[in-house]
Structures are given as C-alpha cells and as structure tokens.
Design a protein around this motif. Structure first.
Motif, PDB file in Angstrom:
ATOM      1  N   ILE A 243       3.382   9.658  -7.029  1.00 16.75           N
ATOM      2  CA  ILE A 243       2.982   8.269  -7.233  1.00 16.75           C
ATOM      3  C   ILE A 243       1.631   8.312  -7.926  1.00 16.75           C
ATOM      4  CG2 ILE A 243       2.486   6.043  -6.168  1.00 16.75           C
ATOM      5  CD1 ILE A 243       4.237   6.792  -3.847  1.00 16.75           C
ATOM      6  N   GLU A 244       1.638   7.998  -9.231  1.00 14.57           N
ATOM      7  CA  GLU A 244       0.417   8.082 -10.026  1.00 14.57           C
ATOM      8  C   GLU A 244      -0.359   6.771  -9.959  1.00 14.57           C
ATOM      9  OE1 GLU A 244       0.402  10.997 -13.499  1.00 14.57           O
ATOM     10  OE2 GLU A 244       2.240   9.844 -13.834  1.00 14.57           O
ATOM     11  N   ASP A 245      -1.686   6.902 -10.020  1.00 15.27           N
ATOM     12  CA  ASP A 245      -2.597   5.744  -9.987  1.00 15.27           C
ATOM     13  C   ASP A 245      -2.218   4.803  -8.851  1.00 15.27           C
ATOM     14  OD1 ASP A 245      -4.017   6.640 -12.226  1.00 15.27           O
ATOM     15  OD2 ASP A 245      -2.522   5.773 -13.568  1.00 15.27           O
ATOM     16  N   ILE A 246      -2.160   5.351  -7.662  1.00  9.99           N
ATOM     17  CA  ILE A 246      -1.695   4.573  -6.518  1.00  9.99           C
ATOM     18  C   ILE A 246      -2.646   3.419  -6.202  1.00  9.99           C
ATOM     19  CG2 ILE A 246      -2.839   6.028  -4.804  1.00  9.99           C
ATOM     20  CD1 ILE A 246      -0.321   5.630  -3.061  1.00  9.99           C
ATOM     21  N   ASP A 247      -3.888   3.529  -6.606  1.00 13.22           N
ATOM     22  CA  ASP A 247      -4.820   2.429  -6.368  1.00 13.22           C
ATOM     23  C   ASP A 247      -4.506   1.218  -7.247  1.00 13.22           C
ATOM     24  OD1 ASP A 247      -5.688   4.452  -8.320  1.00 13.22           O
ATOM     25  OD2 ASP A 247      -7.264   3.006  -8.788  1.00 13.22           O
ATOM     26  N   CYS A 248      -3.736   1.431  -8.333  1.00 13.85           N
ATOM     27  CA  CYS A 248      -3.358   0.326  -9.219  1.00 13.85           C
ATOM     28  C   CYS A 248      -1.935  -0.151  -8.981  1.00 13.85           C
ATOM     29  CB  CYS A 248      -3.487   0.749 -10.674  1.00 13.85           C
ATOM     30  SG  CYS A 248      -5.131   1.341 -11.137  1.00 13.85           S
ATOM     31  N   SER A 249      -1.140   0.597  -8.221  1.00 10.44           N
ATOM     32  CA  SER A 249       0.269   0.250  -8.063  1.00 10.44           C
ATOM     33  C   SER A 249       0.478  -0.919  -7.115  1.00 10.44           C
ATOM     34  CB  SER A 249       1.058   1.467  -7.551  1.00 10.44           C
ATOM     35  OG  SER A 249       0.971   2.525  -8.472  1.00 10.44           O
ATOM     36  N   LEU A 250      -0.224  -0.917  -5.983  1.00 11.44           N
ATOM     37  CA  LEU A 250      -0.071  -1.954  -4.969  1.00 11.44           C
ATOM     38  C   LEU A 250      -1.436  -2.304  -4.407  1.00 11.44           C
ATOM     39  CD1 LEU A 250       2.991  -0.564  -2.986  1.00 11.44           C
ATOM     40  CD2 LEU A 250       3.017  -2.442  -4.592  1.00 11.44           C
TER      41      LEU A 250
ATOM     42  N   LEU B 249      -3.331  -1.569  -1.934  1.00 13.06           N
ATOM     43  CA  LEU B 249      -3.515  -0.597  -0.861  1.00 13.06           C
ATOM     44  C   LEU B 249      -4.976  -0.150  -0.822  1.00 13.06           C
ATOM     45  CD1 LEU B 249      -0.366   1.565  -1.581  1.00 13.06           C
ATOM     46  CD2 LEU B 249      -0.588  -0.267   0.079  1.00 13.06           C
ATOM     47  N   THR B 250      -5.888  -1.115  -1.022  1.00 13.56           N
ATOM     48  CA  THR B 250      -7.288  -0.765  -1.148  1.00 13.56           C
ATOM     49  C   THR B 250      -7.961  -0.525   0.178  1.00 13.56           C
ATOM     50  OG1 THR B 250      -7.856  -3.112  -1.168  1.00 13.56           O
ATOM     51  CG2 THR B 250      -7.484  -2.056  -3.287  1.00 13.56           C
ATOM     52  N   GLY B 251      -7.276  -0.776   1.296  1.00  7.55           N
ATOM     53  CA  GLY B 251      -7.839  -0.457   2.593  1.00  7.55           C
ATOM     54  C   GLY B 251      -8.693  -1.558   3.176  1.00  7.55           C
ATOM     55  N   ASP B 252      -8.735  -2.765   2.545  1.00  5.75           N
ATOM     56  CA  ASP B 252      -9.551  -3.847   3.082  1.00  5.75           C
ATOM     57  C   ASP B 252      -8.755  -4.597   4.133  1.00  5.75           C
ATOM     58  OD1 ASP B 252     -11.581  -5.562   3.506  1.00  5.75           O
ATOM     59  OD2 ASP B 252     -11.465  -6.620   1.596  1.00  5.75           O
ATOM     60  N   ARG B 253      -8.365  -3.857   5.180  1.00  2.00           N
ATOM     61  CA  ARG B 253      -7.557  -4.489   6.225  1.00  2.00           C
ATOM     62  C   ARG B 253      -8.408  -5.328   7.159  1.00  2.00           C
ATOM     63  NH1 ARG B 253      -4.004   0.272   8.670  1.00  2.00           N
ATOM     64  NH2 ARG B 253      -5.936   1.427   8.407  1.00  2.00           N
ATOM     65  N   ALA B 254      -9.723  -5.131   7.145  1.00  2.00           N
ATOM     66  CA  ALA B 254     -10.592  -5.953   7.982  1.00  2.00           C
ATOM     67  C   ALA B 254     -10.520  -7.405   7.554  1.00  2.00           C
ATOM     68  CB  ALA B 254     -12.030  -5.445   7.893  1.00  2.00           C
TER      69      ALA B 254
ATOM     70  N   HIS C 152      -9.943   6.249  -8.185  1.00  2.00           N
ATOM     71  CA  HIS C 152     -10.936   5.684  -7.265  1.00  2.00           C
ATOM     72  C   HIS C 152     -10.478   5.957  -5.834  1.00  2.00           C
ATOM     73  CE1 HIS C 152     -12.601   3.636 -10.773  1.00  2.00           C
ATOM     74  NE2 HIS C 152     -11.376   3.210 -11.045  1.00  2.00           N
ATOM     75  N   VAL C 153     -10.795   7.126  -5.329  1.00  2.00           N
ATOM     76  CA  VAL C 153     -10.337   7.506  -4.004  1.00  2.00           C
ATOM     77  C   VAL C 153     -10.985   6.650  -2.926  1.00  2.00           C
ATOM     78  CG1 VAL C 153     -12.119   9.258  -3.713  1.00  2.00           C
ATOM     79  CG2 VAL C 153      -9.956   9.501  -2.498  1.00  2.00           C
ATOM     80  N   ASP C 154     -12.163   6.096  -3.205  1.00  2.00           N
ATOM     81  CA  ASP C 154     -12.854   5.289  -2.206  1.00  2.00           C
ATOM     82  C   ASP C 154     -12.180   3.950  -1.967  1.00  2.00           C
ATOM     83  OD1 ASP C 154     -13.675   4.929  -4.928  1.00  2.00           O
ATOM     84  OD2 ASP C 154     -15.221   3.539  -4.224  1.00  2.00           O
ATOM     85  N   LYS C 155     -11.265   3.544  -2.860  1.00  2.00           N
ATOM     86  CA  LYS C 155     -10.582   2.269  -2.706  1.00  2.00           C
ATOM     87  C   LYS C 155      -9.325   2.367  -1.853  1.00  2.00           C
ATOM     88  CE  LYS C 155     -12.100   0.137  -7.038  1.00  2.00           C
ATOM     89  NZ  LYS C 155     -11.654  -0.513  -8.295  1.00  2.00           N
ATOM     90  N   LEU C 156      -8.884   3.562  -1.536  1.00  2.00           N
ATOM     91  CA  LEU C 156      -7.634   3.728  -0.800  1.00  2.00           C
ATOM     92  C   LEU C 156      -7.875   3.600   0.694  1.00  2.00           C
ATOM     93  CD1 LEU C 156      -6.002   6.728  -2.704  1.00  2.00           C
ATOM     94  CD2 LEU C 156      -5.578   4.289  -3.008  1.00  2.00           C
ATOM     95  N   ASP C 157      -6.850   3.105   1.379  1.00  2.00           N
ATOM     96  CA  ASP C 157      -6.921   2.975   2.832  1.00  2.00           C
ATOM     97  C   ASP C 157      -7.017   4.366   3.463  1.00  2.00           C
ATOM     98  OD1 ASP C 157      -5.971   2.680   5.651  1.00  2.00           O
ATOM     99  OD2 ASP C 157      -5.794   0.588   5.030  1.00  2.00           O
TER     100      ASP C 157
ATOM    101  N   ILE D 278      -4.498   8.410   3.245  1.00  2.00           N
ATOM    102  CA  ILE D 278      -4.885   9.721   2.704  1.00  2.00           C
ATOM    103  C   ILE D 278      -5.428  10.657   3.777  1.00  2.00           C
ATOM    104  CG2 ILE D 278      -5.358   8.780   0.425  1.00  2.00           C
ATOM    105  CD1 ILE D 278      -8.314   8.732   1.131  1.00  2.00           C
ATOM    106  N   ARG D 279      -5.201  10.333   5.037  1.00  2.00           N
ATOM    107  CA  ARG D 279      -5.708  11.202   6.098  1.00  2.00           C
ATOM    108  C   ARG D 279      -4.965  12.534   6.089  1.00  2.00           C
ATOM    109  NH1 ARG D 279      -2.033  11.961   9.923  1.00  2.00           N
ATOM    110  NH2 ARG D 279      -0.520  10.351  10.496  1.00  2.00           N
ATOM    111  N   ARG D 280      -5.565  13.525   6.731  1.00  2.00           N
ATOM    112  CA  ARG D 280      -4.930  14.842   6.852  1.00  2.00           C
ATOM    113  C   ARG D 280      -3.654  14.703   7.669  1.00  2.00           C
ATOM    114  NH1 ARG D 280      -7.653  18.015   3.143  1.00  2.00           N
ATOM    115  NH2 ARG D 280      -9.858  17.466   3.242  1.00  2.00           N
ATOM    116  N   GLY D 281      -2.633  15.377   7.235  1.00  2.00           N
ATOM    117  CA  GLY D 281      -1.312  15.221   7.831  1.00  2.00           C
ATOM    118  C   GLY D 281      -0.395  14.435   6.924  1.00  2.00           C
ATOM    119  N   ARG D 282      -0.975  13.496   6.159  1.00  2.00           N
ATOM    120  CA  ARG D 282      -0.212  12.812   5.116  1.00  2.00           C
ATOM    121  C   ARG D 282      -0.558  13.431   3.769  1.00  2.00           C
ATOM    122  NH1 ARG D 282      -1.207   7.566   8.216  1.00  2.00           N
ATOM    123  NH2 ARG D 282       0.799   7.226   9.271  1.00  2.00           N
TER     124      ARG D 282
END
Length: 524
Positions: free
Chosen positions: A326-333, A335-340, A398-403, A407-411
């Motif tokens: 899945i390329e450029d996953i930060d642009c696909s959906l 999924l920026t991690g702003d769940r707060a 932009h790895v900092d934008k992902l939830d 990207i945690r270890r194990g995934r």
C-alpha cells in the motif's frame, strides 16, 4: 527275491484302472443327489450371497497368496480432467494440481537419470521454462529415506460422470511394508518439491485491485495483473551498504523460519514500513525485495475499495509467497491518527484545532467507507493468517501523520528510513551509470552530499546528464556531475532562503494584525 521295478508299475496301473470305474460311479451317484440341491440354491439364492462369501473368505486367502508372489502396491495420480462448473461470475475450474506437482518433481529426476531415455518436454504453464516429463511406459527410479520407489507413466481408460475417456496416469510402485511411509511422508514430499519447481518456473506478476463497484459484472475479477520484470536488485539499489545487508538478512530469516512462526503461534507474515522524502527509492525498494525473494506483488489501491468486506476479500484472493503493498498510505485514506478529535465531545472543541475542524467538516466530498479498524484487521486480524509467507509493505512520505496503532511493532515489524543520498548510495549509482568503483573525485562529491540534502533520484538525474555530456568517460562525467550538483545546491539554498523570508513576512504580518486587532478592541 526282489520284485522288478517294471512289475510294480504294471500292478499300480491295474489298481488305478480297476478303481477308476468305481470312483466315477460314486461321483455320479453323489452328483445325482447334490444336483437338485445345487440347482435349487442357484435358482433361488441371491447372487449377492455368493459374492459376499467369496469376498469374506476366498478373496482374503487369495490376496495373501498374491502378496507372497507379488508384494508390491501401486498408487495412481491421474491427469486433471477438463470439467468446468459455472458460478454467477463465470466458469470456474476445479482442476487438481497434484498431477502437475508430481510431473514437475519427476522432471528433475528424469533429467538426472541416464536410464530415463524416453522423455517429453512441455512448456511451463507460467514462465519460459520447460517441464521435462517421462513418456508412456518409461520408468524412473527414486529413493526416499533408503526406500526404493518407481514411477511409470501409463495411459488407461477413466470414467468421469457419464463419460468415458483415455487419461494419463503417473503410477507409483512400492513395497507393501512401506505403505505408511509413502502415504504419510513421501507423497507430501513430492507435492512440496513439485510446488517449488513450478513456483520457480513461473512468470512473476504485478497485481492491482479492481473497483469494488464492478463486483456484480459478469467477468469481474478482484485482481488484474501484468508480468513483473523489474530489473532492480539490492546490488543496484542506491542505499547505505550496512542497511541493505540488514534488510536482506531480515528477509532471509523470514523466508527460512516457517517452523518458528508455527511454533510461536504467529501467522507467517512480516510488515515493513518504508518512510522518507519523495525520490529516496521506496518503490524501488519494494521491487528489490520482490526480486530477492522471487515473490509476486499485490499493489492495493485503497481509494477504489468500497468497504472493509471488499478489503477482506482482496486479502483472501492473494497467494502465498507475495508482497502486499500500500503506497503513500498517508494519502490513500483518512488514517492520520487524529482520533482524539473523533472522540472529542461536541462541546469540547479546542481553539487550536477549531479552524482545522471547520475545514474538515466543511468538506462535502464523498468519503471511502474503508476504516482504520478494517485496515488493521486486514494486516493483523484473524483473516491475515489465511495462506502464509506474505509480506506487507507500507510506504509514506510523512510517517508522523500515521496513526500509531497502524505502524506499531507486530504490524509493521521493521521501520526502514529511506534517507537522502550518501557516499555508499552514490558509489552504487556511479557503478550503475558510469561503471566505476572508485575515483579521486568521489571525495568532492561526498563533501557536496554532506552539505546539501539530495535524494538518489536527484543524483541519478545528474548522472544521466553528465553521462550524455561527458561521452561516458569517468573524469569528464564526474566533473560535469559536480557542476550539476553545485547548481542544484545553490537552487536549494535560494529556495530555502525565499521560503524562510516568506515565512518571516507572514509571521510579521500576522503579528501586526494581532496588534491592530487588540488596539481596536481596547481603545483609550
């Protein structure tokens, strides 16, 4: 006085002839008594009674006698039929692959044995290789754990449904005492080896997923593909040498440790996160990994997937020994991690994010229904364990934008930073473009690369320009390359200075506007 031997023979013959008549007479009398009884049984007793008696008593003894005469058993593996059933999506074949796997296994044995002279060569179903098989009647010997076995190709009659036809068989012959070894260990061994041979002879493929909304069309297929023939390898990949070796060692450990994954209760898969600025070789890294492992690539385009269920179906239809990308996953959906913000109650809106929230909710474009939860289940849920030997790769600028949950270890087990061009990466590019391993001007290039952040794509383009202008000679090409790199460095410094000046001007204007606003709000 002893009686002559001829006299004994004459006396025995007289006795035999004299008693032969009485024996026939007694047999005739017995038959006159038994004939009506036999006729009655044959007339009224069911034939199944005689067949059952023969199967229960006589055949068993006959088989024991046969085992003494011929103590060998055979197993036939038949060529798959051509029967096709139809589903709502079109024709579906139920062909068994055991015959093809056994034939591929025997291809190696037949080529290695001088005794096998009657051979037949056929093109591999996928790829440019050949599968050499034995002709009808030819024998091939094999040995497994000290046990001798023999294979023969035969053609015989076979019945399928209501039709009869001739079909080819691969007949395995072995001693009866080795039955369990053959069934439990040897035949699975043949299938595994055959699958590996077929896999190595195939054409590797690059898949992409189809639009989910076309699922109800007659000829819909979840994946379409082309032959994958990318030339990149780890030898030609512009990257730090130690980092490349670390990645290759990790891939080797993954490929060879099926037993470890099964013993520890983990699905046989591994995740890699490739992150870095554009032009640092993330897509090229995926191609190098596929070529190194000899895997297929499934390129998932999330923007054409409608639901989590469709995403799960895509996973089910992938094969083992593959890389799911899945390329450029930060642009696909989203999924920026702003769940707060999503968990925030309506009345709790912070001033720092109010403008962003207003812009977010003002966007009226239709959104994809694939959720973060669905993507997490795709890469790490129960369905991710179907099949085996899979690699999942995410790329992002932009790895900092992902939830963090994504990207945690194990995934994403290994995080690989694709950084700017260094000396090791430049050496690889110089070898690729100019065919040189060392030059006195490499030190000058190294100083420039330390001062200015240039991607391997930038340096490769400069090398192309230098190669054309310098006629391929190392020294002129490197001199032109140094000039080009200096020009790019100056342009980058100028662009950075302009961006900095523009940012300062914006900040100054914003500060003046705030001061004016405060002055208007507090007049004295």
């Amino acid at each position: 006085m002893a009686e002559p031997a001829g006299g004994k023979v004459v006396r025995w013959q007289r006795w035999a002839f004299s008693n032969l008549g009485s024996a026939f007479t007694n047999f005739g009398s017995l038959w006159l008594i038994l004939a009506p009884l036999v006729s009655l049984i044959a007339t009224y007793a069911p034939r199944r009674l005689f067949r059952t008696y023969f199967n229960l008593f006589l055949r068993r003894r006959a088989r024991r006698l046969l085992n003494v005469v011929d103590p060998y058993a055979t197993v036939d593996i038949s060529e798959p039929g051509t029967d096709v059933r139809y589903s709502r999506y079109g024709p579906v074949s139920d062909a068994d692959t055991t015959y093809e796997e056994a034939k591929a296994y025997l291809s190696e044995k037949a080529c290695a044995q001088e005794e096998a002279r009657a051979l037949r060569a056929e093109g591999a179903r996928d790829g440019d290789g050949l599968v050499v098989s034995i002709r009808d009647g030819q024998d091939v010997a094999d040995e497994f754990r000290g046990v001798s076995l023999w294979w023969t190709s035969v053609v015989g009659m076979d019945v399928q449904g209501q039709r009869q036809g001739r079909r080819r068989f691969l007949r395995l012959t072995f001693h009866l005492r080795h039955r369990r070894l053959v069934v439990d260990e040897y035949l699975p061994h043949v299938r595994r080896c055959g699958r590996e041979i077929l896999f190595s002879n195939r054409r590797r493929r690059l898949y992409t997923n189809s639009k989910s909304r076309d699922v109800y069309t007659y000829e819909y297929k979840s994946w379409s593909y082309i032959d994958f023939d990318h030339p990149t390898t780890f030898d030609t990949l512009a990257m730090d040498r130690e980092k490349k070796k670390e990645i290759m060692d990790d891939l080797d450990a993954f490929r060879k440790n099926e037993d470890f994954y099964r013993r520890t209760g983990k699905p046989w898969k591994r995740g890699y996160l490739l992150y870095g600025p554009p032009g640092t070789g993330k897509s090229t890294m995926v191609a190098a990994m596929a070529n190194y492992l000899d895997y297929d690539i499934y390129d998932v385009e999330l923007t054409v997937v409608s639901t989590n269920t469709d995403l799960r179906k895509l996973l089910i239809e992938t094969t083992s020994k593959s890389i799911i990308v899945i390329e450029d996953i930060d642009c696909s959906l989203d999924l920026t991690g702003d769940r707060a913000r999503q968990r925030r109650r309506p009345g709790q809106v912070s001033s720092s994010s109010k403008a962003d929230d207003d812009k977010y909710y003002a966007d009226e474009r239709p959104r994809n229904t694939v959720t973060l939860s669905g993507l997490l289940n795709f890469i790490d849920g129960l369905w991710s364990a179907c099949g085996g030997e899979r690699i999942v790769v995410f790329t992002t600028n932009h790895v900092d934008k992902l939830d963090p949950a994504l990207i945690r270890r194990g995934r994403m087990d290994m995080h690989i930073e694709m950084s700017y061009c260094g000396l090791d990466a430049f050496r690889t590019l110089a070898k690729n473009y100019l065919d040189i391993d060392e030059h006195e001007l490499f030190g000058v290039v190294e100083e420039i690369l330390k001062e200015v952040k240039l991607t391997p794509a930038d340096v490769a383009e400069c090398l192309m320009t230098a190669k054309r202008a310098g006629s391929g000679e190392p020294t002129p090409c490197l001199e032109i390359l140094i000039d080009e790199l200096k020009k790019i460095a100056e342009e980058k410094e100028k662009a950075e200075a302009e961006a900095k000046a523009w940012a300062e001007a914006e900040a100054k204007a914003a500060a003046e506007a705030n001061v004016a606003e405060m002055a208007r709000g507090n007049p004295r």
